[in-house]
Design a protein around this motif. Structure first.
Motif, mmCIF file in Angstrom:
data_model
loop_
_atom_site.group_PDB
_atom_site.id
_atom_site.type_symbol
_atom_site.label_atom_id
_atom_site.label_comp_id
_atom_site.label_asym_id
_atom_site.label_seq_id
_atom_site.Cartn_x
_atom_site.Cartn_y
_atom_site.Cartn_z
ATOM 1 N N SER B 263 0.804 -1.221 0.000
ATOM 2 C CA SER B 263 0.000 0.000 0.000
ATOM 3 C C SER B 263 0.841 1.279 0.000
ATOM 4 O O SER B 263 0.519 2.213 -0.734
ATOM 5 C CB SER B 263 -1.075 -0.037 1.084
ATOM 6 N N PRO B 264 1.948 1.342 0.744
ATOM 7 C CA PRO B 264 2.807 2.517 0.546
ATOM 8 C C PRO B 264 3.374 2.619 -0.873
ATOM 9 O O PRO B 264 3.533 3.720 -1.394
ATOM 10 C CB PRO B 264 3.926 2.332 1.566
ATOM 11 N N TYR B 265 3.643 1.483 -1.513
ATOM 12 C CA TYR B 265 4.121 1.504 -2.896
ATOM 13 C C TYR B 265 3.099 2.173 -3.799
ATOM 14 O O TYR B 265 3.433 3.021 -4.619
ATOM 15 C CB TYR B 265 4.362 0.072 -3.396
ATOM 16 N N LEU B 266 1.830 1.786 -3.639
ATOM 17 C CA LEU B 266 0.783 2.373 -4.478
ATOM 18 C C LEU B 266 0.710 3.878 -4.259
ATOM 19 O O LEU B 266 0.608 4.652 -5.210
ATOM 20 C CB LEU B 266 -0.569 1.727 -4.157
ATOM 21 N N ALA B 267 0.795 4.276 -2.992
ATOM 22 C CA ALA B 267 0.724 5.698 -2.682
ATOM 23 C C ALA B 267 1.867 6.456 -3.355
ATOM 24 O O ALA B 267 1.650 7.479 -4.006
ATOM 25 C CB ALA B 267 0.779 5.902 -1.172
ATOM 26 N N PHE B 268 3.074 5.924 -3.248
ATOM 27 C CA PHE B 268 4.227 6.574 -3.872
ATOM 28 C C PHE B 268 4.068 6.647 -5.379
ATOM 29 O O PHE B 268 4.443 7.632 -6.011
ATOM 30 C CB PHE B 268 5.511 5.792 -3.574
ATOM 31 N N LYS B 327 -6.334 12.505 -2.549
ATOM 32 C CA LYS B 327 -7.489 11.712 -2.088
ATOM 33 C C LYS B 327 -7.168 10.208 -2.100
ATOM 34 O O LYS B 327 -7.441 9.503 -1.132
ATOM 35 C CB LYS B 327 -8.700 11.971 -2.998
ATOM 36 N N VAL B 328 -6.591 9.754 -3.224
ATOM 37 C CA VAL B 328 -6.299 8.318 -3.341
ATOM 38 C C VAL B 328 -5.304 7.897 -2.266
ATOM 39 O O VAL B 328 -5.461 6.865 -1.614
ATOM 40 C CB VAL B 328 -5.754 7.984 -4.747
ATOM 41 N N ARG B 329 -4.273 8.734 -2.056
ATOM 42 C CA ARG B 329 -3.266 8.382 -1.056
ATOM 43 C C ARG B 329 -3.876 8.332 0.336
ATOM 44 O O ARG B 329 -3.553 7.475 1.149
ATOM 45 C CB ARG B 329 -2.101 9.379 -1.101
ATOM 46 N N GLU B 330 -4.807 9.261 0.598
ATOM 47 C CA GLU B 330 -5.494 9.264 1.879
ATOM 48 C C GLU B 330 -6.233 7.943 2.084
ATOM 49 O O GLU B 330 -6.168 7.323 3.130
ATOM 50 C CB GLU B 330 -6.486 10.427 1.858
ATOM 51 N N LYS B 331 -6.935 7.503 1.037
ATOM 52 C CA LYS B 331 -7.694 6.243 1.120
ATOM 53 C C LYS B 331 -6.746 5.069 1.345
ATOM 54 O O LYS B 331 -7.052 4.161 2.109
ATOM 55 C CB LYS B 331 -8.497 6.023 -0.170
ATOM 56 N N LEU B 332 -5.599 5.094 0.662
ATOM 57 C CA LEU B 332 -4.647 3.990 0.794
ATOM 58 C C LEU B 332 -4.110 3.895 2.213
ATOM 59 O O LEU B 332 -3.868 2.815 2.732
ATOM 60 C CB LEU B 332 -3.488 4.174 -0.186
ATOM 61 N N GLN B 333 -3.934 5.050 2.850
ATOM 62 C CA GLN B 333 -3.423 5.046 4.223
ATOM 63 C C GLN B 333 -4.382 4.351 5.160
ATOM 64 O O GLN B 333 -3.976 3.705 6.121
ATOM 65 C CB GLN B 333 -3.224 6.494 4.687
ATOM 66 N N GLU B 334 -5.685 4.496 4.861
ATOM 67 C CA GLU B 334 -6.683 3.882 5.739
ATOM 68 C C GLU B 334 -6.732 2.377 5.561
ATOM 69 O O GLU B 334 -7.229 1.658 6.408
ATOM 70 C CB GLU B 334 -8.065 4.475 5.440
ATOM 71 N N MET B 335 -6.267 1.910 4.403
ATOM 72 C CA MET B 335 -6.381 0.473 4.104
ATOM 73 C C MET B 335 -5.592 -0.399 5.070
ATOM 74 O O MET B 335 -4.613 -0.013 5.632
ATOM 75 C CB MET B 335 -5.924 0.193 2.679
#
Lengths: 255, 335
Positions: B263-268, B327-335
């Protein structure tokens, strides 16, 4: 009973210069439930991790089930490791994955890369994994991510993962130190059951004498990297306890 | 060991003092030349610097001593010490030299605003007729950024494992691989995408393909670094546990490392795409195609209304990308 573990003059010196194990000689018979006592830093974790070579011993011999562990390389090391399951204080599950997948990882030592990448397709593995989850009372949590489980439940998933390895030896590194007393006892009960019913040899480090007396068949105490006591749990009286834990120590009772 | 250490600190202190004073005399010589057209030979500068540096060091009042050998009384206020004044002086002379080098001219800034009238007028009165033309160039930019990101992901993903200190064993082979991957990633990252664009526009010709390649190289290098730092921050517990089951190294990476970093990879990666869209505009200026190239052409033709239209579109796209990726990164953090 034959010896399942034999240690001869085992030493571990870390790169920092810490001499963690100073010549451990030890023989453990099949089916024993050994409790390791000793202060933090006395070498308990190092000893346990040397047994499956998570830590490389500096010198000495380790024979487990007739195999020279120190000399093992590659495939042979994998073969030895899968016969020795390990349980950790912090459970060490993969928190983003389901309980079932976590249990299936116990099968990795037996599986090729391709096989392990297609675990869900292998009905037989999944069936065994579910049986193991059932055994620790968590069948209905199979699809749940382990990060959402309580500490006790996580440790039981870890036990199911260990079972998946079909091990001869279970190494438990302070398995109940992060749990409340009631949960701690239930986790120890599962380990005791594996020891009695499945005849698995257990080596478990602990800090609670009450649990040691209840489940252990043998107590080994470490101090500064040396064995200072080796006997039955009953033999540990207040004097011995103070020898192991220092003069200021008071025994804490948990039931 | 103490003695060696003291010698090392002394050498560092002397070198600091020498460089300190050579720099000051260098600045002074530049100003002499700039203001009075008097040329001071370079070797004079160096000799003066060395002499003054040595004198201050020997007298025990120098900056080098203050930094490396805390022998000077520390309870004195800085303006009562020689090193304090020399630091003040070096900051002052640096500022004066900088002002002259950059040719700061406040008169031009305020009195010649009229020159920017064309472009300002264009921004407030954009030419909407070229909207469709702009959209196609804009699509080129967004897609080249997307492709650059997509191509960079698998390469950076694989490389990041070899650039993570905690995964590479401390053997000769492990260290060598680690150092090589790290060094290449650092060197490639320190070369700006715009430089890569110049190289590739010569290599494959001006156009979006050159821009894509430039951004891809830069993305690989920088994602490798970000990803590998993520790997270095994982919880080592599960790695130990999976290893203990008898898993092979590759299985350990797949089962214990990958789930922790996905999930951090996706955010980056999404953040990277966002950066790439912005950089794609700049890269277009030097031959990378897309909206950047169009902007350059219109600017050279002095079509200020067209330029205005393009600037508006770029601003809107960057703004939207910024919001979406946040927004997407915010959602990923919650995952």
């Amino acid at each position: 009973m034959k010896n399942i573990i034999e240690l001869k003059n085992l030493h571990k010196v870390y790169a920092t210069g810490t001499h963690a194990l100073k010549g451990i000689d030890l023989e453990i018979k099949e089916g024993e439930f050994c409790i390791l006592l000793g202060l933090s830093g006395s070498g308990k974790s190092t000893l346990l991790r040397c047994l499956n070579r998570l830590i490389e011993p500096t010198s000495g011999d380790i024979i487990i089930d007739g195999i020279d562990v120190v000399a093992a390389k590659g495939k042979q090391l994998r073969y030895i490791r899968r016969k020795i399951a390990m349980i950790f204080q912090q459970f060490n599950l993969i928190r983003n994955l389901s309980s079932l997948t976590n249990v299936l990882t116990g099968k990795l030592g037996y599986s090729s890369l391709v096989h392990s990448l297609t675990f869900p397709q292998h009905k037989k593995d999944t069936k065994i994994a579910l049986e193991n989850l059932k055994r620790v009372g968590l069948k209905e949590f199979a699809e749940k991510r382990t990060r959402n489980l309580s500490g006790g439940q996580q440790q039981r998933v870890a036990i199911a993962r260990a079972l998946m390895q079909n091990p001869k030896v279970i190494l438990a590194d302070e398995p109940v130190a992060s749990l409340d007393p009631a949960t701690a006892d239930s986790v120890m009960r599962y380990l005791g059951e594996l020891n009695k019913k499945d005849n698995m040899t257990v080596i478990c480090s602990l800090h609670f004498l009450s649990l040691a007396r209840k489940y252990g068949t043998r107590v080994i105490a470490l101090k500064d990297g040396k064995i200072v006591f080796d006997g039955t749990p009953k033999e540990i009286d207040e004097k011995r306890f103070k020898e192991i834990y220092g003069q200021d120590a008071e025994e804490v009772e948990i039931r | 060991m103490k003695k060696e250490n003291k010698l090392k600190l002394n050498i560092q202190a002397i070198l600091t003092d020498l460089l300190f004073w050579i720099y000051i005399f260098g600045c002074a010589s530049f100003l002499m030349n700039h203001w009075f057209e008097k040329v001071i030979p370079n070797n004079f500068v160096v000799i003066f610097g060395i002499v003054v540096g040595l004198i201050t060091f020997i007298l025990g009042i120098s900056v080098g001593r203050k930094v490396f050998l805390p022998t000077i009384k520390t309870d004195r206020k800085w303006h009562k010490t020689f090193w304090g004044w020399s630091v003040f002086f070096i900051l002052l002379i640096t500022f004066v030299v900088g002002w002259n080098l950059v040719e700061v001219d406040l008169y031009k800034l305020f009195a010649k605003f009229r020159n920017a009238g064309g472009i300002m007028g264009g921004i407030f009165n954009p030419n909407t007729d070229i909207f469709v033309l702009c959209l196609s160039a804009l699509a080129e930019t967004i897609y080249l950024a997307l492709l650059a990101t997509v191509f960079a992901i698998p390469l950076a993903f694989i490389l990041s494992f070899f650039a993570a200190r905690n995964l590479m064993p401390r053997t000769f082979l492990g260290n060598t691989v680690y150092i090589i991957v790290r060094t290449i990633a650092t060197v490639f990252r320190s070369i700006e995408a715009i430089v890569w664009a110049i190289i590739f526009s010569v290599w494959v010709g001006i156009g979006p393909f050159a821009g894509m390649l430039a951004l891809m190289i830069h993305s690989i290098a920088s994602l490798t670094k970000l990803y590998s730092e993520q790997i270095e921050n994982i919880d080592p517990g599960p790695v130990e546990a999976i290893k203990a089951t008898g898993a092979s190294t590759l299985q350990t990476w797949i089962f214990a490392v990958v789930p922790q970093i996905i999930s951090p990879y996706l955010a980056f990666t999404i953040y990277r795409w966002d950066i790439n869209v912005r950089m794609a505009t700049i890269v277009g200026f030097v031959g990378g195609g897309g909206i950047g190239l169009l902007l350059l052409q219109q600017q050279q033709l002095l079509r200020w209304q067209n330029v205005g239209m393009i600037i508006w579109l770029i601003a809107i796209v960057v703004w939207i990308m910024d919001m979406v990726s946040a927004k997407v990164r915010e959602k990923l953090q919650e995952m």
